[in-house]
Design a protein around this motif. Structure first.
Motif, PDB file in Angstrom:
ATOM      1  N   ILE A  96       5.497   7.287   7.469  1.00  0.00           N
ATOM      2  CA  ILE A  96       5.176   6.579   8.026  1.00  0.00           C
ATOM      3  C   ILE A  96       4.778   5.084   7.051  1.00  0.00           C
ATOM      4  CG2 ILE A  96       2.898   6.704   7.036  1.00  0.00           C
ATOM      5  CD1 ILE A  96       3.821   5.284  10.956  1.00  0.00           C
ATOM      6  N   LEU A  97       4.595   5.248   6.217  1.00  0.00           N
ATOM      7  CA  LEU A  97       4.362   4.727   4.806  1.00  0.00           C
ATOM      8  C   LEU A  97       5.792   3.113   4.907  1.00  0.00           C
ATOM      9  CD1 LEU A  97       2.546   5.648   2.430  1.00  0.00           C
ATOM     10  CD2 LEU A  97       1.467   4.850   3.907  1.00  0.00           C
ATOM     11  N   LYS A  98       7.211   4.397   4.975  1.00  0.00           N
ATOM     12  CA  LYS A  98       8.837   4.197   4.168  1.00  0.00           C
ATOM     13  C   LYS A  98       8.273   2.781   5.709  1.00  0.00           C
ATOM     14  CE  LYS A  98      10.818   6.564   0.886  1.00  0.00           C
ATOM     15  NZ  LYS A  98       9.514   6.968   0.366  1.00  0.00           N
ATOM     16  N   ASN A  99       8.636   3.352   7.050  1.00  0.00           N
ATOM     17  CA  ASN A  99       9.006   2.827   7.984  1.00  0.00           C
ATOM     18  C   ASN A  99       7.611   1.711   8.117  1.00  0.00           C
ATOM     19  OD1 ASN A  99      10.374   3.966   9.491  1.00  0.00           O
ATOM     20  ND2 ASN A  99       8.590   5.288  10.616  1.00  0.00           N
ATOM     21  N   SER A 100       6.798   1.778   7.438  1.00  0.00           N
ATOM     22  CA  SER A 100       5.471   0.022   7.814  1.00  0.00           C
ATOM     23  C   SER A 100       5.715  -0.608   6.812  1.00  0.00           C
ATOM     24  CB  SER A 100       3.718   0.385   7.091  1.00  0.00           C
ATOM     25  OG  SER A 100       4.070   1.787   8.250  1.00  0.00           O
ATOM     26  N   ALA A 138       6.952 -17.321  16.838  1.00  0.00           N
ATOM     27  CA  ALA A 138       5.291 -16.594  16.704  1.00  0.00           C
ATOM     28  C   ALA A 138       5.049 -15.440  16.958  1.00  0.00           C
ATOM     29  CB  ALA A 138       4.318 -17.666  18.146  1.00  0.00           C
ATOM     30  N   GLU A 139       6.503 -14.566  17.573  1.00  0.00           N
ATOM     31  CA  GLU A 139       6.053 -13.438  17.930  1.00  0.00           C
ATOM     32  C   GLU A 139       6.219 -12.934  16.702  1.00  0.00           C
ATOM     33  OE1 GLU A 139       7.532 -13.703  23.202  1.00  0.00           O
ATOM     34  OE2 GLU A 139       8.927 -12.600  21.642  1.00  0.00           O
ATOM     35  N   GLU A 140       7.377 -13.037  16.202  1.00  0.00           N
ATOM     36  CA  GLU A 140       7.903 -12.250  14.496  1.00  0.00           C
ATOM     37  C   GLU A 140       6.228 -12.421  13.717  1.00  0.00           C
ATOM     38  OE1 GLU A 140       9.961 -10.640  14.868  1.00  0.00           O
ATOM     39  OE2 GLU A 140      11.583 -11.084  16.458  1.00  0.00           O
ATOM     40  N   ARG A 141       6.271 -13.845  13.663  1.00  0.00           N
ATOM     41  CA  ARG A 141       4.769 -13.977  12.864  1.00  0.00           C
ATOM     42  C   ARG A 141       3.349 -12.492  13.198  1.00  0.00           C
ATOM     43  NH1 ARG A 141       5.469 -20.422  12.110  1.00  0.00           N
ATOM     44  NH2 ARG A 141       6.153 -20.764  10.377  1.00  0.00           N
ATOM     45  N   ALA A 142       3.572 -13.415  14.354  1.00  0.00           N
ATOM     46  CA  ALA A 142       2.309 -12.185  14.482  1.00  0.00           C
ATOM     47  C   ALA A 142       2.891 -10.262  14.488  1.00  0.00           C
ATOM     48  CB  ALA A 142       2.320 -12.417  16.555  1.00  0.00           C
ATOM     49  N   MET A 143       3.607 -10.423  15.083  1.00  0.00           N
ATOM     50  CA  MET A 143       3.973  -9.165  14.099  1.00  0.00           C
ATOM     51  C   MET A 143       3.457  -8.661  12.479  1.00  0.00           C
ATOM     52  SD  MET A 143       4.509  -5.642  15.056  1.00  0.00           S
ATOM     53  CE  MET A 143       5.255  -4.769  15.055  1.00  0.00           C
ATOM     54  N   ALA A 144       4.741  -9.842  11.396  1.00  0.00           N
ATOM     55  CA  ALA A 144       4.801  -9.785  10.445  1.00  0.00           C
ATOM     56  C   ALA A 144       2.499  -9.369  10.148  1.00  0.00           C
ATOM     57  CB  ALA A 144       5.104 -10.695  10.044  1.00  0.00           C
ATOM     58  N   GLU A 145       2.031 -10.389  10.937  1.00  0.00           N
ATOM     59  CA  GLU A 145       1.237 -10.357  10.354  1.00  0.00           C
ATOM     60  C   GLU A 145       0.168  -9.122  10.694  1.00  0.00           C
ATOM     61  OE1 GLU A 145      -0.959 -13.885  12.254  1.00  0.00           O
ATOM     62  OE2 GLU A 145       0.641 -15.473  10.685  1.00  0.00           O
ATOM     63  N   ALA A 149      -2.051  -6.566   7.838  1.00  0.00           N
ATOM     64  CA  ALA A 149      -3.507  -7.022   7.930  1.00  0.00           C
ATOM     65  C   ALA A 149      -3.612  -4.883   8.004  1.00  0.00           C
ATOM     66  CB  ALA A 149      -4.036  -7.234   9.520  1.00  0.00           C
ATOM     67  N   ASN A 150      -2.895  -4.419   7.996  1.00  0.00           N
ATOM     68  CA  ASN A 150      -2.469  -2.809   8.497  1.00  0.00           C
ATOM     69  C   ASN A 150      -2.514  -2.166   7.510  1.00  0.00           C
ATOM     70  OD1 ASN A 150      -4.526  -2.471  11.192  1.00  0.00           O
ATOM     71  ND2 ASN A 150      -3.152  -4.148  11.865  1.00  0.00           N
ATOM     72  N   THR A 155      -2.044   2.824   4.867  1.00  0.00           N
ATOM     73  CA  THR A 155      -1.808   4.191   3.714  1.00  0.00           C
ATOM     74  C   THR A 155      -3.286   4.858   3.815  1.00  0.00           C
ATOM     75  OG1 THR A 155      -0.765   2.548   2.750  1.00  0.00           O
ATOM     76  CG2 THR A 155      -1.857   3.832   1.488  1.00  0.00           C
ATOM     77  N   THR A 156      -4.435   4.275   3.473  1.00  0.00           N
ATOM     78  CA  THR A 156      -5.851   5.526   3.928  1.00  0.00           C
ATOM     79  C   THR A 156      -5.626   6.292   5.313  1.00  0.00           C
ATOM     80  OG1 THR A 156      -7.033   3.101   3.128  1.00  0.00           O
ATOM     81  CG2 THR A 156      -8.213   4.983   4.223  1.00  0.00           C
ATOM     82  N   LYS A 157      -5.282   6.002   6.407  1.00  0.00           N
ATOM     83  CA  LYS A 157      -5.166   7.324   7.120  1.00  0.00           C
ATOM     84  C   LYS A 157      -4.616   8.183   6.635  1.00  0.00           C
ATOM     85  CE  LYS A 157      -4.449   8.411  11.807  1.00  0.00           C
ATOM     86  NZ  LYS A 157      -4.362   8.167  13.593  1.00  0.00           N
ATOM     87  N   PHE A 158      -3.394   7.750   6.385  1.00  0.00           N
ATOM     88  CA  PHE A 158      -1.727   8.699   5.010  1.00  0.00           C
ATOM     89  C   PHE A 158      -2.432   9.955   4.546  1.00  0.00           C
ATOM     90  CE2 PHE A 158       1.617   9.688   2.323  1.00  0.00           C
ATOM     91  CZ  PHE A 158       2.094  10.713   2.839  1.00  0.00           C
ATOM     92  N   LEU A 159      -3.105   8.910   3.781  1.00  0.00           N
ATOM     93  CA  LEU A 159      -3.944   9.834   2.485  1.00  0.00           C
ATOM     94  C   LEU A 159      -4.480  11.156   3.195  1.00  0.00           C
ATOM     95  CD1 LEU A 159      -3.938   7.312  -0.290  1.00  0.00           C
ATOM     96  CD2 LEU A 159      -2.478   8.743  -0.149  1.00  0.00           C
ATOM     97  N   SER A 160      -6.123  10.521   4.558  1.00  0.00           N
ATOM     98  CA  SER A 160      -6.708  11.262   4.532  1.00  0.00           C
ATOM     99  C   SER A 160      -6.391  12.054   4.987  1.00  0.00           C
ATOM    100  CB  SER A 160      -7.374  10.659   5.345  1.00  0.00           C
ATOM    101  OG  SER A 160      -8.384  11.412   5.830  1.00  0.00           O
ATOM    102  N   LEU A 161      -5.068  12.529   5.976  1.00  0.00           N
ATOM    103  CA  LEU A 161      -4.197  13.279   6.525  1.00  0.00           C
ATOM    104  C   LEU A 161      -4.094  14.614   5.731  1.00  0.00           C
ATOM    105  CD1 LEU A 161      -2.880  11.606   9.355  1.00  0.00           C
ATOM    106  CD2 LEU A 161      -4.347  12.920   9.295  1.00  0.00           C
ATOM    107  N   ARG A 162      -2.822  13.642   4.660  1.00  0.00           N
ATOM    108  CA  ARG A 162      -3.197  14.546   3.425  1.00  0.00           C
ATOM    109  C   ARG A 162      -4.185  15.490   3.058  1.00  0.00           C
ATOM    110  NH1 ARG A 162       1.815  14.170   0.882  1.00  0.00           N
ATOM    111  NH2 ARG A 162       3.666  14.485   2.804  1.00  0.00           N
ATOM    112  N   GLU A 163      -4.947  14.870   2.429  1.00  0.00           N
ATOM    113  CA  GLU A 163      -5.926  15.649   1.457  1.00  0.00           C
ATOM    114  C   GLU A 163      -6.160  16.498   2.955  1.00  0.00           C
ATOM    115  OE1 GLU A 163     -10.460  14.339   0.547  1.00  0.00           O
ATOM    116  OE2 GLU A 163      -8.942  12.579  -0.215  1.00  0.00           O
ATOM    117  N   ALA A 164      -6.394  16.294   4.042  1.00  0.00           N
ATOM    118  CA  ALA A 164      -7.085  17.186   5.156  1.00  0.00           C
ATOM    119  C   ALA A 164      -5.940  18.601   5.540  1.00  0.00           C
ATOM    120  CB  ALA A 164      -7.339  16.756   6.875  1.00  0.00           C
TER     121      ALA A 164
END
Length: 170
Positions: A96-100, A138-145, A149-150, A155-164
């Motif tokens: 998920i991180l690499k894809n992001s 405009a669509e590409e800019r919105a997706m990049a933004e 922003a996410n 990353t936090t969710k990934f860490l949380s899932l791993r920790e659990a």
């Protein structure tokens, strides 16, 4: 530069953008099939796939207006490389991180491509093409933004899932 040279550059750029958008689809579609724990990303990818389909149609319309067609060979080649990239990330423990990261980079590549196409359209007097190209930009800019922003939340969710003890599978 002659009008013919500018036209040739513009048509080549449009064909390249068409292939680029097909590559984007070949990257995003496999990601959606693998997402289990990140429904917000799946929803955003679904939305952007629909936008990408629209971008492809706009590019085809612009090319048709110039009595040109897209390059099936370029489309196929870039689609293949996109599918290979998506497959390469699927074996990673942090897929998920690499894809992001890859999606963010690719969106910025697309932004640059549309900005360049708009510059060539303006230089060549292809004003009929600018509305569609600006919409895609405009669509590409919105997706990049959105990706930007996410990234912390993903990353936090990934860490949380791993920790659990979860697999943290995308």
């Amino acid at each position: 530069m002659t009008d013919n040279q500018t036209r040739e550059i513009f048509v080549t750029g449009l064909r390249n953008a068409h292939a680029m958008e097909n590559q984007a689809l070949s990257i995003m579609k496999p990601q959606i099939k693998r997402i289990e724990n990140y429904p917000e990303i799946a929803a955003k990818l679904e939305q952007h796939i629909a936008e990408t389909d629209g971008q492809i149609q706009r590019l085809e319309d612009i090319l048709a207006g110039l009595d040109e067609d897209h390059s099936s060979l370029k489309d196929m080649a870039l689609s293949l490389t996109g599918a290979m990239a998506a497959m390469g990330h699927s074996v990673a423990g942090d897929e998920i991180l690499k894809n992001s990261f890859a999606n963010y980079a690719f969106e910025n590549f697309e932004i640059a491509a549309y900005k360049s196409l708009l510059t060539v359209a303006e230089a060549g007097g292809y004003s009929a093409a600018t509305t569609g190209l600006q919409a895609s930009l405009a669509e590409e800019r919105a997706m990049a933004e959105w990706l930007d922003a996410n990234i912390v939340a993903v990353t936090t969710k990934f860490l949380s899932l791993r920790e659990a003890g979860e697999t943290a599978k995308i």
